[in-house]
Write a protein that holds these residues in place. Sequence first.
Motif, short mmCIF file in Angstrom:
data_model
loop_
_atom_site.label_atom_id
_atom_site.label_comp_id
_atom_site.label_asym_id
_atom_site.label_seq_id
_atom_site.Cartn_x
_atom_site.Cartn_y
_atom_site.Cartn_z
N ASN A 90 0.88 -1.17 0.00
CA ASN A 90 0.00 0.00 0.00
C ASN A 90 0.92 1.22 0.00
O ASN A 90 1.89 1.26 0.77
N TYR A 124 -2.87 -9.49 -1.31
CA TYR A 124 -2.41 -9.50 0.08
C TYR A 124 -2.32 -8.12 0.75
O TYR A 124 -1.93 -8.04 1.91
N ASN A 125 -2.69 -7.05 0.07
CA ASN A 125 -2.48 -5.73 0.69
C ASN A 125 -3.50 -5.41 1.79
O ASN A 125 -3.33 -4.43 2.51
N THR A 126 -4.52 -6.24 1.94
CA THR A 126 -5.49 -6.04 3.03
C THR A 126 -5.27 -7.03 4.17
O THR A 126 -6.11 -7.14 5.06
N VAL A 180 -8.81 -1.22 -4.26
CA VAL A 180 -8.34 -2.21 -3.29
C VAL A 180 -7.32 -1.61 -2.33
O VAL A 180 -7.30 -1.94 -1.14
N GLU A 181 -6.48 -0.70 -2.82
CA GLU A 181 -5.49 -0.08 -1.93
C GLU A 181 -6.13 0.81 -0.86
O GLU A 181 -5.73 0.73 0.32
N LEU A 183 -8.95 0.21 0.42
CA LEU A 183 -9.50 -0.77 1.34
C LEU A 183 -8.43 -1.24 2.32
O LEU A 183 -8.70 -1.42 3.51
N GLY A 184 -7.21 -1.42 1.81
CA GLY A 184 -6.10 -1.74 2.70
C GLY A 184 -5.84 -0.63 3.70
O GLY A 184 -5.56 -0.89 4.88
N ASN A 187 -8.36 -0.77 6.46
CA ASN A 187 -8.02 -1.82 7.41
C ASN A 187 -6.92 -1.36 8.38
O ASN A 187 -6.98 -1.63 9.58
N ALA A 201 -9.45 -8.31 9.04
CA ALA A 201 -9.32 -8.21 7.58
C ALA A 201 -10.70 -7.99 6.98
O ALA A 201 -11.70 -8.49 7.52
N PRO A 202 -10.80 -7.24 5.90
CA PRO A 202 -12.10 -7.02 5.26
C PRO A 202 -12.57 -8.25 4.51
O PRO A 202 -11.77 -9.05 4.01
#
Length: 207
Positions: A90, A124-126, A180-181, A183-184, A187, A201-202
Motif C-alpha cells: 500500500n 495480500y495488501n489487506t 483495493v489499496e 480498502l487496505g 483496514n 481483515a475485510p
Amino acid sequence: MTTIAIIGLGNMGKGLAKRLAGKTDLLLGSRNSDAAKAFAATLDGTAEVLDQAKAAARADIVVLALPYGPALEFARDTDLAGKIVVDISNPLKPDYSGLTIGHTTSAAEELQAVAAGARLVKAYNTIFAALLEVPAAQTASIPVFLAGDDEAAIAAVEQLVRTSGFAVEKTGPLDTARLVEPLGMLNIRLGYHMGRGTGIAPAWQAA
C-alpha cells in the motif's frame, strides 16, 4: 512445481514464507544473507537464499514483499519481463495516516509501468502480517483481493493464495487496485488508529 521468490523478509515476507514452506519451491531474496539463512533454517521443508535479483530471475512468481518505495525501485532496476509479479504494498504515508497516491493511479499500476513485460497482480495488501502467524485453518475463509490484467497470472496467484491458507476475491483488472489499496488503508486505520488490532481483515458477505 512452481518456483516462488519472496523478495524482502520483513513481517509479511517471513509470514508468507512460513505459510508456503514445504508446499512449493521457495526462494528467499534478501540483502542480508546471514539473517535470511538463519530464518530459512527455521522453516518446514527447504528454502534457498539468494540475492534479490537472482531470486527473481529463477522464479515463476515473484512476490514483492516490500514497502511501495523499495518495491518500485526493485521493479525499475530488475528484469522482470515475463514474470508473474505480486504486489502486496500500500503506498502509505510515513505516519500511516493515508495513501500517497490513489484514485487516478495505484501502487500496482505504477509498478507495472516500470516493470516492462511483467504480469502484475495485486494481492495480500489487506492482510496484516499477524494473520500469517495463526494456523491456516483460521484464515481459510478470509479473502485476499486480486486485481490484474493477465488471466493466466490471476489463476496462478489464486493458487498461491489458496496454498498460503486464504480465500480469493477477484476484483477485476489491474486498475481496480485504485479501490483495493484504499480498502487496505481502511483496514490499517481500523487496526492501528481505531484500536481494532492486527487480527482483522475485510471480507464481502452475501445476505
